[in-house]
Design an enzyme around this catalytic site. Structure first.
Site, short mmCIF file in Angstrom:
data_model
loop_
_atom_site.label_atom_id
_atom_site.label_comp_id
_atom_site.label_asym_id
_atom_site.label_seq_id
_atom_site.Cartn_x
_atom_site.Cartn_y
_atom_site.Cartn_z
CG ASN A 120 -3.90 -40.04 11.74
OD1 ASN A 120 -3.11 -40.92 12.51
ND2 ASN A 120 -4.83 -40.73 10.85
CG ASP A 175 -10.09 -34.48 9.21
OD1 ASP A 175 -11.31 -34.64 9.29
OD2 ASP A 175 -9.61 -33.73 9.63
O1 C5P Z 1 -13.55 -32.86 13.14
P1 C5P Z 1 -12.45 -34.07 13.96
O2 C5P Z 1 -11.93 -34.93 12.90
O3 C5P Z 1 -11.82 -33.23 15.20
O4 C5P Z 1 -13.20 -34.70 15.40
C1 C5P Z 1 -12.35 -35.58 15.73
C2 C5P Z 1 -13.32 -36.78 15.83
O5 C5P Z 1 -14.61 -37.33 15.05
C3 C5P Z 1 -13.47 -38.34 16.00
O6 C5P Z 1 -14.01 -38.51 17.71
C4 C5P Z 1 -13.29 -39.26 15.57
O7 C5P Z 1 -12.66 -39.99 15.29
C5 C5P Z 1 -14.51 -38.27 14.77
N1 C5P Z 1 -14.31 -38.41 13.14
C6 C5P Z 1 -15.32 -39.63 12.29
N2 C5P Z 1 -15.31 -39.41 10.83
C7 C5P Z 1 -14.18 -38.45 10.34
C8 C5P Z 1 -13.77 -37.46 10.99
C9 C5P Z 1 -13.45 -37.70 11.96
O8 C5P Z 1 -16.52 -40.25 12.80
N3 C5P Z 1 -14.64 -38.54 8.82
#
Ligand code: C5P
Length: 412
Positions: A218, A287
């Site tokens: 990303n 993700d």
């Molecule tokens: O749910 P989302 O991806 O928007 O959340 C963002 C937060 O979650 C950020 O702090 C990111 O570092 C963390 N995150 C994580 N592990 C993932 C995806 C996001 O720790 N697989």
């Protein structure tokens, strides 16, 4: 608010006059300080007319021409009476002097005596900008916590095309206004309020291999996470920086653990969880990933192909379950319903703070040097932080984090 505007000797010095005007339009009082070299390009009279104030142009001639004690200490009172020091254009020579503490004239002595935030807007020829000596000086100045308004690419006075043009005066003035709005009169020496903390920070994107040569990733630049690391180091913390692939020099003193994938990031975070007291998840973790990606290059064919992807480990959610007394800070880049989404994330992942930013706003969020965020706290508060350089936002996050920790401890 009072701004001291230092002007270095370069072709771009004429743009500093426009900057003085833009700063005044933001409501600042401006005291111009011209180096001897600057006066080869522009006269003190221009600044005097624009700012309505006497211009300081030399160490011993400012107050009286004899160079007596009264004028010899004027740089101290100028340093004390101003809230922000802006230097534009910051020439290669000036940056070298500032980096190494050489103080042979009014501007450089004022700089050494000044304890507030410093904004530098460099301008020079591209080769000078790219020279290792300048890069090194820039690194030192950045690490000292100064805000750098990067020069822009374009046609330079010498006829070359490349980086080195002074940023637009309006942009520099906006950065200064953002810094003033963030309300921080930062000094390296006075704010060692994170001493004893071990701060684990994740930064940048992750890269998830699709085959031996391709990956999913990303647009995260890592700038927010690196600004947090630099800010935490300035304030006395030990910093463990788990960094995805980024093009940034790590702040000196950070213990950097480079990773590529979400799985590697999770392993590095878990390995250092025990010793950390604060965890900040600024990374934009992918993700989805391709489990068992082939380790050869997949051949192109004419056929349509589809990729099967699995979710990556949610590191933040896992940390929320095992964090104990540690402060856990997550990030939320959202395109709508910013505060509600951040609150939901705070609850579902058991965070103490979520730094939420709208990624649709122009020039903010990913890749930018600036950001505008809302800090959503476990106490229920939502604190908007106006657009400001990421270094200023980082300090504001720490300011609120320290207050939050006190509030959480006293409510126990
Ligand atoms: O749910 P989302 O991806 O928007 O959340 C963002 C937060 O979650 C950020 O702090 C990111 O570092 C963390 N995150 C994580 N592990 C993932 C995806 C996001 O720790 N697989």
């Amino acid at each position: 608010m009072n701004v001291a505007l230092g002007v270095g000797g370069g072709i771009a010095a004429y743009k500093a006059a426009e900057l003085a005007r833009a700063l005044m339009e933001h409501g600042f009082s401006v005291q111009a300080i011209l180096t001897d070299a600057a006066q080869e390009f522009i006269t003190p009279l221009t600044f005097a007319a624009l700012t309505g104030r006497k211009v300081i142009s030399n160490l011993f001639s400012a107050a009286n021409p004899e160079g007596t004690l009264a004028s010899a200490v004027e740089h101290i009172s100028v340093a004390e009476q101003h809230d922000i020091l802006v230097i534009a254009p910051a020439t290669a020579d000036l940056m070298a002097k500032l980096a190494h503490g050489l103080a042979g004239d009014f501007l450089t002595t004022t700089y050494l005596a000044f304890t507030g935030p410093v904004v530098l807007a460099p301008a020079m020829n591209s080769n000078m900008w790219n020279h290792p000596a300048t890069r090194e000086n820039l690194r030192i100045l950045r690490e000292r916590g100064h805000v750098i308004v990067e020069p822009e690419d374009g046609l330079l006075a010498c006829g070359d095309v490349g980086p080195g043009r002074l940023a637009e005066p309006q942009k520099i003035a906006d950065v200064v206004a953002g810094l003033a709005a963030s309300g921080r009169r930062a000094t390296v020496r006075q704010h060692r309020d994170l001493e004893g903390e071990v701060i684990l920070i994740t930064a940048g994107p992750t890269q998830e291999p699709l085959d031996a040569v391709r990956y999913l990733s990303n647009r995260s630049s890592g700038k927010m996470g690196y600004a947090l690391a630099a800010g935490a180091l300035e304030r006395g913390a030990r910093v463990i920086l788990v960094a995805g692939p980024v093009h940034l020099d790590p702040p000196k003193g950070a213990e950097v653990i480079p990773v590529h994938t979400a799985v590697e990031m999770r392993a590095a975070v878990m390995e250092h969880l025990e010793e950390s007291t604060i965890i900040i998840k600024a990374a934009a973790v992918a993700d989805y990933h391709r489990v068992n990606a082939p380790n050869h290059k997949v051949k192109k064919t004419a056929a349509r192909m589809s990729l099967e992807l699995d979710p990556t480990p949610d590191i933040l959610a896992e940390l929320g379950r095992v964090k104990g007394d540690r402060l856990l800070v997550g990030f939320a880049a959202e395109t709508e319903n910013l505060v509600e989404e951040a609150r939901r994330k705070l609850e579902s992942k058991n965070c103490d703070m979520v730094v939420a930013n709208l990624v649709s706003a122009e020039g903010e969020g990913f890749e930018s040097d600036e950001n505008e965020v809302v800090l959503v706290l476990r106490t229920g508060e939502a604190i908007p932080v106006k657009r400001a350089p990421k270094t200023a936002i980082a300090h504001r996050i720490f300011d609120e984090m320290i207050k939050l920790r006190l509030a959480l401890h006293s409510s126990r």
